[in-house]
Scaffold this active site. Structure first.
Site, PDB file in Angstrom:
ATOM      1  N   HIS A  89      11.836  -6.094 -12.936  1.00 31.13           N
ATOM      2  CA  HIS A  89      12.676  -7.271 -12.706  1.00 31.13           C
ATOM      3  C   HIS A  89      12.493  -8.246 -13.864  1.00 31.13           C
ATOM      4  O   HIS A  89      11.999  -9.366 -13.715  1.00 31.13           O
ATOM      5  CB  HIS A  89      12.328  -7.911 -11.370  1.00 31.13           C
ATOM      6  CG  HIS A  89      12.697  -7.066 -10.194  1.00 31.13           C
ATOM      7  ND1 HIS A  89      12.025  -5.904  -9.865  1.00 31.13           N
ATOM      8  CD2 HIS A  89      13.674  -7.199  -9.265  1.00 31.13           C
ATOM      9  CE1 HIS A  89      12.575  -5.374  -8.780  1.00 31.13           C
ATOM     10  NE2 HIS A  89      13.575  -6.139  -8.396  1.00 31.13           N
ATOM     11  N   SER A  96      14.932  -1.413  -8.154  1.00 34.82           N
ATOM     12  CA  SER A  96      14.423  -2.130  -6.990  1.00 34.82           C
ATOM     13  C   SER A  96      14.630  -1.301  -5.730  1.00 34.82           C
ATOM     14  O   SER A  96      14.080  -0.205  -5.597  1.00 34.82           O
ATOM     15  CB  SER A  96      15.092  -3.513  -6.897  1.00 34.82           C
ATOM     16  OG  SER A  96      14.433  -4.331  -5.965  1.00 34.82           O
ATOM     17  N   GLU A 140       6.728  -0.531 -10.932  1.00 36.95           N
ATOM     18  CA  GLU A 140       6.946  -1.954 -11.185  1.00 36.95           C
ATOM     19  C   GLU A 140       7.079  -2.653  -9.841  1.00 36.95           C
ATOM     20  O   GLU A 140       7.288  -2.011  -8.819  1.00 36.95           O
ATOM     21  CB  GLU A 140       8.215  -2.177 -12.022  1.00 36.95           C
ATOM     22  CG  GLU A 140       9.504  -1.665 -11.395  1.00 36.95           C
ATOM     23  CD  GLU A 140      10.155  -2.621 -10.404  1.00 36.95           C
ATOM     24  OE1 GLU A 140       9.900  -3.852 -10.478  1.00 36.95           O
ATOM     25  OE2 GLU A 140      10.897  -2.159  -9.529  1.00 36.95           O
TER      26      GLU A 140
END
Length: 306
Positions: free
Chosen positions: A279, A103, A208
């Site tokens: 995630h 992230s 992502e």
């Protein structure tokens, strides 16, 4: 078992009880765990102010641990990039430390790659993966392999739609020695035009994101496309894009629409989906900034870096 240094370079840990549970799980798995003294600090939405989080990164680099593992993502690393202790981070990596996160950690991994050529790892985070009710077996096994230095590669099953979109894959596809790089799409797109985005030609770019509507995903992909980033890659590997809500206004516009559009913009560059990263509970560990071999055999996509 290897040693871990847990620190907080981004968002503040919100659930201290869950954090302590996660630490106990890692210790029960046999890891020697050291927790940074500011791991639970809070300043606004951050895990301490900028100076405090920079100091935590410096302590992680000096810890001598086998793995420096973030508590969570969120936001905060991008604003630290001009001041990161790049030499200390690189020296720790040269001594054998693996810097691991996902992230918001994308900013860290790409910046140290751009500034020093330092390789890091895209993988789990403490709160995302060990503070949950039941940690995922594949995720923890992949992390264990990395921590013990025995990880050599990863693979996944391609959806049939990928083979229909890229019939050339049926005859077998292979790339050797291509740099694997990438991470969170929002963070990566935000680095375009800065000295903290690596310039990679002939690489394998994995992406992502979470909580982003497909039109926003397309907008960020368009930015990378127009900046010349996507067309210079050997392949684009798409992981999980989840936790968003479609609306009646979309009238059929969805994530699959974006993938089809992206393929139309990149003739000759395979866009492979289903990469188990993002995630999501089940995620593999991926080297960022290391050469890998990639191949497709049937519906099996494989990455090797051992």
């Amino acid at each position: 078992m290897p040693s871990l240094y847990i620190y907080s370079p981004s968002g503040a840990v919100r659930d201290r009880a869950a954090f302590r549970r996660a630490v106990r799980r890692l210790q029960a798995a046999g890891y020697e765990v050291a927790v940074d003294p500011a791991a639970l600090a809070r300043h606004q939405r951050f895990a301490g102010d900028d100076d405090a989080r920079l100091a935590a990164i410096e302590r992680a680099a000096a810890s001598g641990a086998d793995v420096a593992l973030t508590t969570r993502g969120g936001y905060g690393l991008t604003r630290l990039l001009p001041r990161l202790p790049y030499d200390a981070i690189d020296a720790a990596a040269c001594r054998g430390m693996s810097w691991v996160g996902l992230s918001d950690f994308t900013a860290f991994g790409l910046a140290v790659l751009a500034q020093r050529g330092t390789a890091t790892w895209a993988g789990p985070a403490v709160m995302e993966d060990w503070a949950v009710d039941a940690p995922d077996d594949i995720t923890t096994a992949c992390f264990d392999d990395l921590a013990q230095g025995v990880g050599e590669g990863s693979g996944w099953r391609l959806p049939l739609s990928d083979l229909r979109a890229h019939p050339e894959l049926a005859a077998g596809w292979r790339v050797e020695g291509a740099m694997l790089w990438g991470g969170n799409l929002s963070i990566l797109a935000g680095l375009v035009g800065t000295p903290y985005l690596p310039s990679v030609d002939g690489g394998l770019l994995f992406l992502e994101d979470v909580g982003e509507h497909p039109y926003r995903i397309e907008r960020m992909l368009t930015q990378l496309l127009l900046a010349g980033v996507l067309g210079r890659q050997k392949a684009i590997l798409l992981g999980a894009f989840n936790r968003f809500a479609l609306t009646p206004h979309d009238r059929g516009f969805r994530l699959e629409t974006v993938v089809a559009w992206l393929r139309a913009q990149l003739p000759g560059v395979p866009v492979l989906t289903g990469l188990p990263f993002g995630h999501v509970p089940t995620k593999v560990v991926l080297p960022v900034g290391r050469p890998v071999d990639a191949m497709v055999e049937g519906r099996d996509a494989l990455l090797f870096w051992g």
